[in-house]
Design a protein around this motif. Structure first.
Motif, PDB file in Angstrom:
ATOM      1  N   TYR A  23      39.314  32.952  46.688  1.00  0.00           N
ATOM      2  CA  TYR A  23      38.021  33.062  46.012  1.00  0.00           C
ATOM      3  C   TYR A  23      36.917  32.436  46.868  1.00  0.00           C
ATOM      4  O   TYR A  23      35.856  33.035  47.074  1.00  0.00           O
ATOM      5  CB  TYR A  23      38.056  32.393  44.638  1.00  0.00           C
ATOM      6  N   ASP A  24      37.170  31.232  47.360  1.00  0.00           N
ATOM      7  CA  ASP A  24      36.162  30.539  48.179  1.00  0.00           C
ATOM      8  C   ASP A  24      35.812  31.352  49.420  1.00  0.00           C
ATOM      9  O   ASP A  24      34.648  31.457  49.800  1.00  0.00           O
ATOM     10  CB  ASP A  24      36.654  29.145  48.578  1.00  0.00           C
ATOM     11  N   TYR A  25      36.824  31.934  50.044  1.00  0.00           N
ATOM     12  CA  TYR A  25      36.585  32.771  51.228  1.00  0.00           C
ATOM     13  C   TYR A  25      35.701  33.964  50.865  1.00  0.00           C
ATOM     14  O   TYR A  25      34.716  34.254  51.547  1.00  0.00           O
ATOM     15  CB  TYR A  25      37.913  33.260  51.824  1.00  0.00           C
ATOM     16  N   LEU A  26      36.052  34.667  49.801  1.00  0.00           N
ATOM     17  CA  LEU A  26      35.295  35.860  49.415  1.00  0.00           C
ATOM     18  C   LEU A  26      33.876  35.509  48.982  1.00  0.00           C
ATOM     19  O   LEU A  26      32.934  36.239  49.287  1.00  0.00           O
ATOM     20  CB  LEU A  26      36.026  36.626  48.307  1.00  0.00           C
ATOM     21  N   GLU A  27      33.720  34.397  48.297  1.00  0.00           N
ATOM     22  CA  GLU A  27      32.383  33.986  47.880  1.00  0.00           C
ATOM     23  C   GLU A  27      31.511  33.698  49.104  1.00  0.00           C
ATOM     24  O   GLU A  27      30.333  34.061  49.142  1.00  0.00           O
ATOM     25  CB  GLU A  27      32.461  32.757  46.978  1.00  0.00           C
ATOM     26  N   ALA A  28      32.106  33.090  50.136  1.00  0.00           N
ATOM     27  CA  ALA A  28      31.354  32.777  51.353  1.00  0.00           C
ATOM     28  C   ALA A  28      31.096  34.026  52.197  1.00  0.00           C
ATOM     29  O   ALA A  28      30.028  34.164  52.800  1.00  0.00           O
ATOM     30  CB  ALA A  28      32.104  31.742  52.177  1.00  0.00           C
ATOM     31  N   SER A  29      32.057  34.932  52.233  1.00  0.00           N
ATOM     32  CA  SER A  29      31.930  36.104  53.108  1.00  0.00           C
ATOM     33  C   SER A  29      31.211  37.282  52.455  1.00  0.00           C
ATOM     34  O   SER A  29      30.838  38.235  53.145  1.00  0.00           O
ATOM     35  CB  SER A  29      33.305  36.556  53.589  1.00  0.00           C
ATOM     36  N   ARG A  30      31.044  37.247  51.156  1.00  0.00           N
ATOM     37  CA  ARG A  30      30.381  38.346  50.443  1.00  0.00           C
ATOM     38  C   ARG A  30      29.150  37.820  49.694  1.00  0.00           C
ATOM     39  O   ARG A  30      29.173  37.651  48.478  1.00  0.00           O
ATOM     40  CB  ARG A  30      31.356  38.988  49.450  1.00  0.00           C
ATOM     41  N   PRO A  31      28.058  37.551  50.410  1.00  0.00           N
ATOM     42  CA  PRO A  31      26.869  37.018  49.741  1.00  0.00           C
ATOM     43  C   PRO A  31      26.340  37.932  48.643  1.00  0.00           C
ATOM     44  O   PRO A  31      25.708  37.461  47.698  1.00  0.00           O
ATOM     45  CB  PRO A  31      25.846  36.850  50.877  1.00  0.00           C
ATOM     46  N   ASP A  32      26.627  39.225  48.748  1.00  0.00           N
ATOM     47  CA  ASP A  32      26.183  40.168  47.714  1.00  0.00           C
ATOM     48  C   ASP A  32      26.867  39.917  46.374  1.00  0.00           C
ATOM     49  O   ASP A  32      26.373  40.336  45.336  1.00  0.00           O
ATOM     50  CB  ASP A  32      26.417  41.607  48.168  1.00  0.00           C
ATOM     51  N   LEU A  33      27.990  39.202  46.385  1.00  0.00           N
ATOM     52  CA  LEU A  33      28.730  38.949  45.148  1.00  0.00           C
ATOM     53  C   LEU A  33      28.618  37.504  44.665  1.00  0.00           C
ATOM     54  O   LEU A  33      29.192  37.170  43.626  1.00  0.00           O
ATOM     55  CB  LEU A  33      30.210  39.309  45.335  1.00  0.00           C
TER      56      LEU A  33
ATOM     57  N   GLY B   9      27.753  34.307  42.800  1.00  0.00           N
ATOM     58  CA  GLY B   9      27.273  34.164  41.435  1.00  0.00           C
ATOM     59  C   GLY B   9      27.885  35.164  40.472  1.00  0.00           C
ATOM     60  O   GLY B   9      27.521  35.188  39.303  1.00  0.00           O
ATOM     61  N   ASP B  10      28.811  35.991  40.942  1.00  0.00           N
ATOM     62  CA  ASP B  10      29.475  36.976  40.081  1.00  0.00           C
ATOM     63  C   ASP B  10      30.991  36.799  40.191  1.00  0.00           C
ATOM     64  O   ASP B  10      31.672  37.564  40.871  1.00  0.00           O
ATOM     65  CB  ASP B  10      29.068  38.389  40.492  1.00  0.00           C
ATOM     66  N   PRO B  11      31.526  35.761  39.519  1.00  0.00           N
ATOM     67  CA  PRO B  11      32.963  35.475  39.625  1.00  0.00           C
ATOM     68  C   PRO B  11      33.851  36.651  39.216  1.00  0.00           C
ATOM     69  O   PRO B  11      34.896  36.868  39.818  1.00  0.00           O
ATOM     70  CB  PRO B  11      33.184  34.287  38.695  1.00  0.00           C
ATOM     71  N   GLU B  12      33.418  37.417  38.226  1.00  0.00           N
ATOM     72  CA  GLU B  12      34.224  38.564  37.778  1.00  0.00           C
ATOM     73  C   GLU B  12      34.406  39.565  38.914  1.00  0.00           C
ATOM     74  O   GLU B  12      35.507  40.063  39.144  1.00  0.00           O
ATOM     75  CB  GLU B  12      33.562  39.260  36.575  1.00  0.00           C
ATOM     76  N   ALA B  13      33.328  39.869  39.633  1.00  0.00           N
ATOM     77  CA  ALA B  13      33.397  40.844  40.728  1.00  0.00           C
ATOM     78  C   ALA B  13      34.234  40.315  41.886  1.00  0.00           C
ATOM     79  O   ALA B  13      35.017  41.057  42.481  1.00  0.00           O
ATOM     80  CB  ALA B  13      31.991  41.197  41.212  1.00  0.00           C
ATOM     81  N   ILE B  14      34.079  39.031  42.192  1.00  0.00           N
ATOM     82  CA  ILE B  14      34.864  38.446  43.281  1.00  0.00           C
ATOM     83  C   ILE B  14      36.342  38.437  42.903  1.00  0.00           C
ATOM     84  O   ILE B  14      37.199  38.836  43.701  1.00  0.00           O
ATOM     85  CB  ILE B  14      34.372  37.026  43.622  1.00  0.00           C
ATOM     86  N   CYS B  15      36.656  38.015  41.703  1.00  0.00           N
ATOM     87  CA  CYS B  15      38.052  37.972  41.257  1.00  0.00           C
ATOM     88  C   CYS B  15      38.679  39.364  41.223  1.00  0.00           C
ATOM     89  O   CYS B  15      39.855  39.521  41.538  1.00  0.00           O
ATOM     90  CB  CYS B  15      38.147  37.310  39.887  1.00  0.00           C
ATOM     91  N   ALA B  16      37.895  40.364  40.864  1.00  0.00           N
ATOM     92  CA  ALA B  16      38.422  41.738  40.812  1.00  0.00           C
ATOM     93  C   ALA B  16      38.900  42.196  42.187  1.00  0.00           C
ATOM     94  O   ALA B  16      39.830  42.999  42.275  1.00  0.00           O
ATOM     95  CB  ALA B  16      37.363  42.689  40.276  1.00  0.00           C
ATOM     96  N   LEU B  17      38.295  41.676  43.252  1.00  0.00           N
ATOM     97  CA  LEU B  17      38.706  42.072  44.601  1.00  0.00           C
ATOM     98  C   LEU B  17      40.146  41.687  44.911  1.00  0.00           C
ATOM     99  O   LEU B  17      40.803  42.336  45.713  1.00  0.00           O
ATOM    100  CB  LEU B  17      37.790  41.436  45.654  1.00  0.00           C
ATOM    101  N   PHE B  18      40.635  40.613  44.268  1.00  0.00           N
ATOM    102  CA  PHE B  18      42.008  40.209  44.555  1.00  0.00           C
ATOM    103  C   PHE B  18      42.894  40.187  43.314  1.00  0.00           C
ATOM    104  O   PHE B  18      43.960  39.584  43.297  1.00  0.00           O
ATOM    105  CB  PHE B  18      42.072  38.896  45.353  1.00  0.00           C
ATOM    106  N   GLY B  19      42.481  40.910  42.275  1.00  0.00           N
ATOM    107  CA  GLY B  19      43.344  41.135  41.117  1.00  0.00           C
ATOM    108  C   GLY B  19      43.580  39.917  40.244  1.00  0.00           C
ATOM    109  O   GLY B  19      44.535  39.872  39.480  1.00  0.00           O
TER     110      GLY B  19
END
Length: 179
Positions: free
Chosen positions: A135-145, A147-157
């Motif tokens: 999650y931390d990696y995706l939050e840092a690497s995907r600035p477009d996401l 503040g949207d934990p649901e969208a970030i979490c959906a990326l890894f199921g």
């Protein structure tokens, strides 16, 4: 395919397609069976297995390789929607494909893929730690996401509620300095 459903009360449901159907359930023209475990519709229908088959077509179309038509089969309910709350884990051929975390199912295939792509720590780390780090990696690497934990979490199921529970469990770990 062997599907196992572990229930919280200790029951184990086992569905083994090799032992429950005849050797040629679709007839002599069948060259392949297609089994699709449907976890995506669990909330409405429950956990189902779609069983299709591919038949050799009756006509040669002049090509080198005859074509096998896909024939839609049946949907078999392995656990209805009312049973979902009592399920702990769903495994296919010994591999966990979904498990409960914070009352929601984690998508095992997406989580495994995320670990291959975005997790760089010890392979022996627990699931909580790996989920938090992904999650931390995706939050840092995907600035477009951000503040949207649901969208970030959906990326890894991993459902957001499951991530919150994983973060609480990780926060309870003793610091290395305390040891």
């Amino acid at each position: 395919m062997r599907v196992e459903i572990d229930y919280e009360d200790g029951r184990l449901g086992v569905f083994d397609t090799a032992n429950l159907v005849a050797g040629q359930p679709f007839g002599g023209a069948c060259v392949a069976a297609e089994l699709v475990l449907r976890l995506d519709a669990a909330e409405g229908e429950g956990i189902c297995l779609d069983i299709h088959h591919h038949d050799i077509s009756g006509s040669e179309e002049g090509g080198d390789v005859p074509y096998a038509d896909r024939c839609r089969g049946y949907r078999v309910c392995l656990a209805d929607a009312g049973e979902l709350d009592g399920i702990e884990c769903v495994s296919v051929d010994g591999r966990a494909v979904a498990w409960k975390r914070a009352g929601r199912f984690v998508d095992g295939a997406r989580f495994e893929r995320a670990q291959r792509l975005w997790y760089s720590e010890s392979p022996n780390a627990c699931e909580n730690y790996r989920a938090c780090r992904i999650y931390d990696y995706l939050e840092a690497s995907r600035p477009d996401l951000r503040g949207d934990p649901e969208a970030i979490c959906a990326l890894f199921g991993y459902p957001a509620e499951a991530l919150a529970e994983a973060r609480r469990a990780e926060a309870a770990q003793p610091d290395e300095e305390e040891e």
